[in-house]
Write a protein that holds these residues in place. Sequence first.
Motif, mmCIF file in Angstrom:
data_model
loop_
_atom_site.group_PDB
_atom_site.id
_atom_site.type_symbol
_atom_site.label_atom_id
_atom_site.label_comp_id
_atom_site.label_asym_id
_atom_site.label_seq_id
_atom_site.Cartn_x
_atom_site.Cartn_y
_atom_site.Cartn_z
ATOM 1 N N LEU A 92 0.870 -1.175 0.000
ATOM 2 C CA LEU A 92 0.000 0.000 0.000
ATOM 3 C C LEU A 92 0.906 1.223 0.000
ATOM 4 O O LEU A 92 1.742 1.380 0.911
ATOM 5 N N TYR A 129 -7.236 1.730 -5.888
ATOM 6 C CA TYR A 129 -6.950 3.034 -5.288
ATOM 7 C C TYR A 129 -8.043 3.363 -4.288
ATOM 8 O O TYR A 129 -9.234 3.288 -4.603
ATOM 9 N N ASP A 130 -7.651 3.707 -3.063
ATOM 10 C CA ASP A 130 -8.576 4.052 -1.998
ATOM 11 C C ASP A 130 -8.590 5.572 -1.838
ATOM 12 O O ASP A 130 -7.609 6.169 -1.363
ATOM 13 N N ALA A 162 -4.448 6.216 -1.076
ATOM 14 C CA ALA A 162 -3.422 5.172 -1.127
ATOM 15 C C ALA A 162 -3.745 4.165 -2.225
ATOM 16 O O ALA A 162 -4.912 3.858 -2.470
ATOM 17 N N SER A 163 -2.720 3.658 -2.864
ATOM 18 C CA SER A 163 -2.869 2.675 -3.939
ATOM 19 C C SER A 163 -2.333 1.322 -3.490
ATOM 20 O O SER A 163 -1.279 1.243 -2.848
ATOM 21 N N ARG A 164 -3.070 0.275 -3.844
ATOM 22 C CA ARG A 164 -2.589 -1.094 -3.641
ATOM 23 C C ARG A 164 -1.861 -1.501 -4.916
ATOM 24 O O ARG A 164 -2.427 -1.453 -6.024
ATOM 25 N N SER A 222 0.377 3.905 9.145
ATOM 26 C CA SER A 222 0.322 2.484 9.488
ATOM 27 C C SER A 222 1.315 2.190 10.595
ATOM 28 O O SER A 222 2.400 2.777 10.645
#
Length: 218
Positions: free
Chosen positions: A97, A142-143, A148-150, A189
Amino acid sequence: MIQYNPPAHDSLKILYRDASLLVVDKPAGLLSVPGRGESKQDCLLSRVQAEFPDALIVHRLDMGTSGIMLLAFGKAMERALSILFQTRNVHKRYVALVTGQLQQACGEINLPLMTDWPNRPRQMVSLEQGKPSLTRYRVLDYDVSMNASRVELEPVTGRSHQLRVHLQALGHPILGDELYASAAVCAQSVRLLLHATFIEFPHPLTSRQIAVESKAPF
């Protein structure tokens, strides 16, 4: 300096095992091999060797990275698997992420890397002195709420901290990365959001393709 507080040792998560080799799922926050000093002897290798005394490390994951690790039973298998890594016959994929939205859905990061000697263990991009380093990536999601991008990552080379430095150089450091992300991105995180999710290689004794997967816990 990053404080070492290894996760509790419940039981090994074995993903694949035969008479020659072992694939396990390393938890985040655990060293791959012993560090310096008595306080850093608890590691994946010591935990595995408590159950399999002849197990030997073939490759490593950063302490903060979770996921698939391959170990050999005995010196002969260690050499055989090491040769597979050296000849790039071991294919690995990771999931991370990262902060922000990547402009391209997929691509390559081809930037030479070297040790940042005054700031070890940090690594750095160096066009003059770095060793060739190549990472392929693919955006999975993408969130918007997290910005944030996975991302799925495939390291073609295996330099130290390669994925972390390449993503930082791209402008999208990994969430929770204490070495390469800004304080704000690191604070998103409690752990480094990088997981070794897939490995595939020909078995040295039978040539049969072994493929193992581990779903990212984030």
